[in-house]
Enzyme design. Structure first.
Site, PDB file in Angstrom:
ATOM      1  N   CYS A  77       0.832  -1.210   0.000  1.00 24.69           N
ATOM      2  CA  CYS A  77       0.000   0.000   0.000  1.00 24.69           C
ATOM      3  C   CYS A  77       0.863   1.256   0.000  1.00 24.69           C
ATOM      4  CB  CYS A  77      -0.905   0.000   1.226  1.00 24.69           C
ATOM      5  SG  CYS A  77      -1.981   1.462   1.325  1.00 24.69           S
ATOM      6  N   CYS A  83      -0.883   5.746   7.268  1.00 24.76           N
ATOM      7  CA  CYS A  83      -2.161   5.215   7.730  1.00 24.76           C
ATOM      8  C   CYS A  83      -1.942   4.221   8.865  1.00 24.76           C
ATOM      9  CB  CYS A  83      -2.888   4.550   6.561  1.00 24.76           C
ATOM     10  SG  CYS A  83      -4.418   3.718   7.024  1.00 24.76           S
ATOM     11  N   CYS A  86      -2.657  -0.542   9.229  1.00 23.30           N
ATOM     12  CA  CYS A  86      -1.734  -1.685   9.194  1.00 23.30           C
ATOM     13  C   CYS A  86      -0.453  -1.311   9.923  1.00 23.30           C
ATOM     14  CB  CYS A  86      -1.370  -2.066   7.763  1.00 23.30           C
ATOM     15  SG  CYS A  86      -2.733  -2.642   6.756  1.00 23.30           S
ATOM     16  N   ASN A 308     -21.838 -18.092  16.841  1.00 20.42           N
ATOM     17  CA  ASN A 308     -20.820 -18.420  15.833  1.00 20.42           C
ATOM     18  C   ASN A 308     -20.254 -19.819  15.995  1.00 20.42           C
ATOM     19  OD1 ASN A 308     -19.079 -17.511  13.601  1.00 20.42           O
ATOM     20  ND2 ASN A 308     -17.428 -17.581  15.101  1.00 20.42           N
ATOM     21  N   ASP A 351     -23.408 -12.236  33.108  1.00 16.22           N
ATOM     22  CA  ASP A 351     -22.126 -11.541  33.188  1.00 16.22           C
ATOM     23  C   ASP A 351     -21.077 -12.559  33.620  1.00 16.22           C
ATOM     24  OD1 ASP A 351     -19.932  -9.994  33.665  1.00 16.22           O
ATOM     25  OD2 ASP A 351     -20.865  -8.721  35.197  1.00 16.22           O
ATOM     26  N   ASP A 372     -14.492 -18.363  24.294  1.00  8.16           N
ATOM     27  CA  ASP A 372     -14.110 -17.360  23.292  1.00  8.16           C
ATOM     28  C   ASP A 372     -14.290 -15.969  23.901  1.00  8.16           C
ATOM     29  OD1 ASP A 372     -13.438 -16.017  20.958  1.00  8.16           O
ATOM     30  OD2 ASP A 372     -15.389 -16.313  20.009  1.00  8.16           O
ATOM     31  N   CYS A 398      -8.369 -13.646  21.508  1.00  8.98           N
ATOM     32  CA  CYS A 398      -7.912 -12.475  20.764  1.00  8.98           C
ATOM     33  C   CYS A 398      -6.897 -11.684  21.568  1.00  8.98           C
ATOM     34  CB  CYS A 398      -9.079 -11.585  20.352  1.00  8.98           C
ATOM     35  SG  CYS A 398     -10.022 -10.936  21.755  1.00  8.98           S
TER      36      CYS A 398
END
Length: 442
Positions: A77, A83, A86, A308, A351, A372, A398
């Site tokens: 890019c 930017c 990324c 999901n 919760d 997850d 994550c």
């Protein structure tokens, strides 16, 4: 007493890069103090400029590579470096995922005191045009000829980057950045439109325009015409997320498929869904393969979102219990189950950072657990999980640091083995590390 602000030197500095941080920045030392240099690689000699100073570390931006690393590649890019969308395009996708694997291994060892018995092959996919969820900044800039900028924020800056293209955004939006700029530039509230939320499904996608002032009738007509012309659904958001409302069409439907399991999941533009649709399909398949539910098993899916993992698991197990903190996602999960003709699931709102002892859905025992959690991890719910004594736990993460912490708890406090772990390239060209781990009880 006010804290004294540290002066940021203006003079460029030359240094050798000694290592790489978890966030993918080069590390050097100046006067024994670590400096994190954005865009630099280990083994390079660079010229950099300070941007921030802290008590224990400093931050800098790369000015020039004097002696490059053989691992350095030319970013695809032209806006890379300015930017902030990324941070790792100067590394090949293979080197990026290799670095993420090293980060995970180091965190397991130093934060959890554990090491997996087996390293899984990294899960990878197409590294370009993958991003279906994004928040794009919008800024009307009179100094740039009354132009409206639409894009990610600049690196280390609150300003919207002036970009004409994006190689990580889904082309359905990436190819229309200029068109969006012109569209907003023609609105009466062009200076009062703060951002665009991108939420794309498999077939169609939506754009949520965050308007800080009411749209005029002409504004609404222009936005509707854009949607009709491009096929992108158009929403306005005059307040918080509860105020999101469609402008066109009147009853939009966003969805994505998990074809291996015969599941279609509908979602609203503000719902959490994975950024990378292709990698999500691969991730779900891997998680269910690793969890290995049998037809007689009861499975507990914690932090289940809109289903999901829950609904695909229900195609393999006797019963699946999905638990999620956000009530709207629980409602969506139930609707998705009914729509897909799946009746061996139950969804519950709770919760999971609080004590859930005594909840009915914990009472009947489970054979498998899937976790997850958000980036903050699952530490608070692990005592409840351990009391259920499931034979296997699969943890999708994550946040590698909290996964490492929680792995230490499961292994060192509750007697599980860390049977396998690996990384998944959900966010190519960024430092974000998505990972998966398997825990077994002997």
């Amino acid at each position: 007493m006010a804290r004294r602000k540290r002066r940021v030197p203006r003079e460029p500095v030359e240094a050798a890069i000694e290592g790489m941080s978890h966030e993918g920045r080069g590390i050097t030392h100046v006067a024994d103090k670590p400096v994190f240099v954005d865009g630099a690689l280990p083994g390079e000699r660079v010229r950099f400029q300070y941007v921030k100073r802290h008590r224990r570390r400093d931050e800098a931006r790369l000015l020039e590579v004097l002696e490059g690393s053989p691992r350095r590649i030319e970013p695809r890019c032209p806006h890379y470096g300015t930017c902030g969308g990324c941070s790792l395009q100067h590394l090949s996708p293979e080197d990026q995922i290799g670095h993420k694997g090293e980060v995970l291994a180091e965190l397991f060892e130093h934060m959890g005191g554990v090491r997996p018995e087996q390293w899984l092959e990294p899960l990878t996919g197409e590294p370009w045009g993958y991003r279906r969820k994004a928040r794009l900044g919008v800024k009307f800039v009179p100094a740039k000829g009354d132009r409206v900028l639409v894009g990610f924020r600049e690196k280390m800056s609150p300003f919207v980057a002036d970009i004409g293209e994006c190689h990580v955004l889904d082309p359905r939006v990436a190819d229309r950045l200029g068109e969006l700029s012109e569209l907003i530039g023609g609105l009466s509230i062009r200076a009062r439109l703060a951002q665009i939320e991108v939420a794309l499904g498999d077939e169609v996608g939506g754009l949520v325009f965050r308007n800080l002032e009411p749209l005029s009738e002409a504004d609404r007509a222009a936005l509707v015409a854009f949607g009709q012309r491009t096929g992108l659904y158009v929403y306005e958001q005059p307040g918080n997320e509860s105020t999101i409302a469609p402008l066109w069409p009147g009853d939009p439907v966003l969805s994505y498929e998990l074809p291996e399991f015969g599941v279609n999941l509908r979602f609203e533009p503000s719902d959490f869904t994975q950024v990378n649709g292709d990698m999500n399909r691969r991730m779900v398949s891997r998680a269910i393969e690793l969890l290995d539910p049998a037809p007689e098993h009861r499975v507990l899916d914690l932090f289940c979102g809109l289903g999901n993992f829950t609904l695909p698991l229900a195609r393999r197990a006797a019963h699946v219990i999905g638990v999620e903190g956000a009530e709207p996602l629980v409602v969506r999960g139930r609707e998705n189950a009914e729509r897909n003709g799946i009746d061996n699931v139950s969804f519950h709102a709770a919760d999971l950072t609080a004590d859930v002892t005594g909840r009915p859905w914990l009472g009947d025992g489970v054979d498998r657990v899937l976790l997850d959690p958000p980036r903050s991890g699952a530490a608070e719910v692990l005592p409840n999980v351990a009391r259920l004594r499931p034979g296997r736990i699969v943890y999708v993460s994550c946040g590698p640091a909290t996964l490492a912490r929680d792995a230490g708890i499961l292994v060192n406090e509750y007697g599980y083995r860390l049977s396998a772990a690996g990384v998944m390239d959900m966010f190519p060209h960024t430092a974000h590390v998505e990972s998966i781990a398997v825990f077994d009880r002997d």
